[in-house]
Design a protein around this motif. Structure first.
Motif, PDB file in Angstrom:
ATOM      1  N   THR A  19      37.345-137.079  -1.132  1.00  0.00           N
ATOM      2  CA  THR A  19      36.472-136.185  -1.904  1.00  0.00           C
ATOM      3  C   THR A  19      36.693-136.337  -3.407  1.00  0.00           C
ATOM      4  OG1 THR A  19      38.070-134.356  -1.744  1.00  0.00           O
ATOM      5  CG2 THR A  19      36.360-134.486  -0.052  1.00  0.00           C
ATOM      6  N   ALA A  20      37.320-137.434  -3.818  1.00  0.00           N
ATOM      7  CA  ALA A  20      37.570-137.634  -5.249  1.00  0.00           C
ATOM      8  C   ALA A  20      36.276-137.812  -6.032  1.00  0.00           C
ATOM      9  CB  ALA A  20      38.482-138.838  -5.459  1.00  0.00           C
ATOM     10  N   GLU A  21      35.280-138.429  -5.403  1.00  0.00           N
ATOM     11  CA  GLU A  21      34.034-138.734  -6.101  1.00  0.00           C
ATOM     12  C   GLU A  21      32.795-138.199  -5.395  1.00  0.00           C
ATOM     13  OE1 GLU A  21      34.020-140.030  -9.022  1.00  0.00           O
ATOM     14  OE2 GLU A  21      36.155-140.572  -9.103  1.00  0.00           O
ATOM     15  N   GLN A  22      32.979-137.495  -4.283  1.00  0.00           N
ATOM     16  CA  GLN A  22      31.819-137.043  -3.524  1.00  0.00           C
ATOM     17  C   GLN A  22      32.133-135.733  -2.814  1.00  0.00           C
ATOM     18  OE1 GLN A  22      31.214-140.177  -0.651  1.00  0.00           O
ATOM     19  NE2 GLN A  22      32.903-139.527   0.638  1.00  0.00           N
ATOM     20  N   PRO A  23      31.101-134.967  -2.449  1.00  0.00           N
ATOM     21  CA  PRO A  23      31.329-133.722  -1.706  1.00  0.00           C
ATOM     22  C   PRO A  23      31.989-134.001  -0.353  1.00  0.00           C
ATOM     23  CG  PRO A  23      29.101-133.795  -2.601  1.00  0.00           C
ATOM     24  CD  PRO A  23      29.683-135.160  -2.794  1.00  0.00           C
ATOM     25  N   LYS A  24      32.655-132.994   0.160  1.00  0.00           N
ATOM     26  CA  LYS A  24      33.375-133.139   1.420  1.00  0.00           C
ATOM     27  C   LYS A  24      32.454-133.540   2.569  1.00  0.00           C
ATOM     28  CE  LYS A  24      36.739-130.593   4.269  1.00  0.00           C
ATOM     29  NZ  LYS A  24      37.404-129.282   4.464  1.00  0.00           N
ATOM     30  N   CYS A  25      31.239-133.012   2.566  1.00  0.00           N
ATOM     31  CA  CYS A  25      30.337-133.291   3.686  1.00  0.00           C
ATOM     32  C   CYS A  25      29.758-134.693   3.635  1.00  0.00           C
ATOM     33  CB  CYS A  25      29.210-132.256   3.754  1.00  0.00           C
ATOM     34  SG  CYS A  25      28.201-132.147   2.269  1.00  0.00           S
ATOM     35  N   PHE A  26      30.150-135.499   2.644  1.00  0.00           N
ATOM     36  CA  PHE A  26      29.763-136.910   2.601  1.00  0.00           C
ATOM     37  C   PHE A  26      30.764-137.794   3.346  1.00  0.00           C
ATOM     38  CE2 PHE A  26      26.426-137.563  -0.900  1.00  0.00           C
ATOM     39  CZ  PHE A  26      25.897-136.284  -0.718  1.00  0.00           C
ATOM     40  N   ALA A  27      31.871-137.208   3.796  1.00  0.00           N
ATOM     41  CA  ALA A  27      32.811-137.972   4.629  1.00  0.00           C
ATOM     42  C   ALA A  27      32.093-138.431   5.885  1.00  0.00           C
ATOM     43  CB  ALA A  27      34.014-137.099   4.984  1.00  0.00           C
ATOM     44  N   ARG A  28      32.429-139.627   6.368  1.00  0.00           N
ATOM     45  CA  ARG A  28      31.640-140.246   7.432  1.00  0.00           C
ATOM     46  C   ARG A  28      32.347-140.236   8.782  1.00  0.00           C
ATOM     47  NH1 ARG A  28      27.039-142.899   5.830  1.00  0.00           N
ATOM     48  NH2 ARG A  28      26.732-142.878   3.568  1.00  0.00           N
ATOM     49  N   GLU A  59      25.272-133.049  -8.045  1.00  0.00           N
ATOM     50  CA  GLU A  59      24.274-134.067  -8.367  1.00  0.00           C
ATOM     51  C   GLU A  59      24.174-135.148  -7.287  1.00  0.00           C
ATOM     52  OE1 GLU A  59      28.188-135.616  -9.879  1.00  0.00           O
ATOM     53  OE2 GLU A  59      27.166-133.672  -9.843  1.00  0.00           O
ATOM     54  N   CYS A  60      25.142-135.187  -6.379  1.00  0.00           N
ATOM     55  CA  CYS A  60      25.115-136.207  -5.322  1.00  0.00           C
ATOM     56  C   CYS A  60      24.059-135.907  -4.249  1.00  0.00           C
ATOM     57  CB  CYS A  60      26.478-136.303  -4.644  1.00  0.00           C
ATOM     58  SG  CYS A  60      27.805-136.944  -5.699  1.00  0.00           S
ATOM     59  N   PHE A  61      23.642-134.662  -4.169  1.00  0.00           N
ATOM     60  CA  PHE A  61      22.688-134.289  -3.120  1.00  0.00           C
ATOM     61  C   PHE A  61      21.268-134.622  -3.557  1.00  0.00           C
ATOM     62  CE2 PHE A  61      26.311-131.427  -2.480  1.00  0.00           C
ATOM     63  CZ  PHE A  61      26.541-131.587  -1.129  1.00  0.00           C
TER      64      PHE A  61
END
Length: 246
Positions: A19-28, A59-61
């Motif tokens: 989650t350093a560069e992205q929201p937690k829910c972007f984990a795959r 902003e990632c969403f």
């Protein structure tokens, strides 16, 4: 029921570099983001209108959803994120989902059919999963007991024995506008600082203390919560992509 809200404002710092560069829910999980699995399950249950409360790396969403904001995500907890979606919660019955879980469309559909103003999904067979996630399941598991009518009686306390636990809450809730109005009034009796400190389990305990009945709905099919990278590795072993698509 046509609406659902995903609470995705927090960072999930225990996930480390994931989650350093992205929201937690972007984990795959099996090549798809947790968010993708959530959207699939919600849509599979017939929910047409979807919203997300964002904060960290908002902003990632870019999905075509309705967005709410928790600009104070660093200073607050999940209940503040929930309050950000007040407009939807006040207007129509809503499923509310944590963003660090995955679940089936059947679980959503079963929860949505519960005839109660307030309801949560839970896993009555929690111990099998917790035994694989933790060397000592009781180190993480919390109390979960039902009353004589089958509603929630206790939640969120430390336990000394597995026998004290009838299930585990899984991060999926249902509010009708009437139920939300009662919860909102309960929260407005507290100051902003107290609200900022509240996590969802603490809110559920406050609801019980205030005499608000909370119905429960058992999970259907695969599910999991992701607190650490080890959880993702476990779920890759436990569940095939086909099982998650079911």
């Amino acid at each position: 029921m046509t609406r659902a809200i995903i609470l995705a404002a927090g960072r999930g710092s225990r996930m480390g570099e994931l989650t350093a560069e992205q929201p937690k829910c972007f984990a795959r999980l099996h090549g798809r983001r947790l968010l993708d699995w959530q959207l699939q399950a919600l849509r599979g249950a017939g929910i047409e209108r979807l919203a997300l409360v964002r904060g960290y790396r908002g902003e990632c969403f870019d999905e075509p959803l309705t967005y709410f904001e928790n600009p104070r995500w660093q200073q607050s907890n999940m209940v503040r994120t929930l309050l950000a979606a007040d407009a939807w919660l006040s207007a129509e019955a809503c499923i509310v989902s944590y963003s660090d879980i995955f679940y089936s469309a059947a679980t959503v559909a079963t929860l949505s059919r519960v005839e109660a103003d307030l309801a949560i999904a839970y896993d009555p067979h929690w111990h099998a999963l917790w035994s694989q996630r933790f060397a000592d399941p009781l180190a993480d598991a919390e109390s979960f007991r039902l009353d004589a009518s089958g509603n929630l009686a206790t939640i969120g306390e430390r336990c000394q024995s597995v026998a004290e636990i009838e299930g585990q809450y899984m991060g999926l809730l249902k509010f009708t506008p009437s139920g939300w109005a009662q919860v909102r009034e309960l929260l407005l009796q507290r100051g902003d600082e107290a609200i900022d400190r509240l996590d969802m389990t603490s809110l559920l305990r406050l609801m019980l203390q205030a005499g608000l009945p909370i119905a429960v709905s058992p999970v259907q099919g695969p599910w999991g919560e992701v607190d650490a990278a080890d959880d993702l590795a476990l779920y890759h072993r436990l569940f095939t992509p086909e099982a998650l698509h079911a």
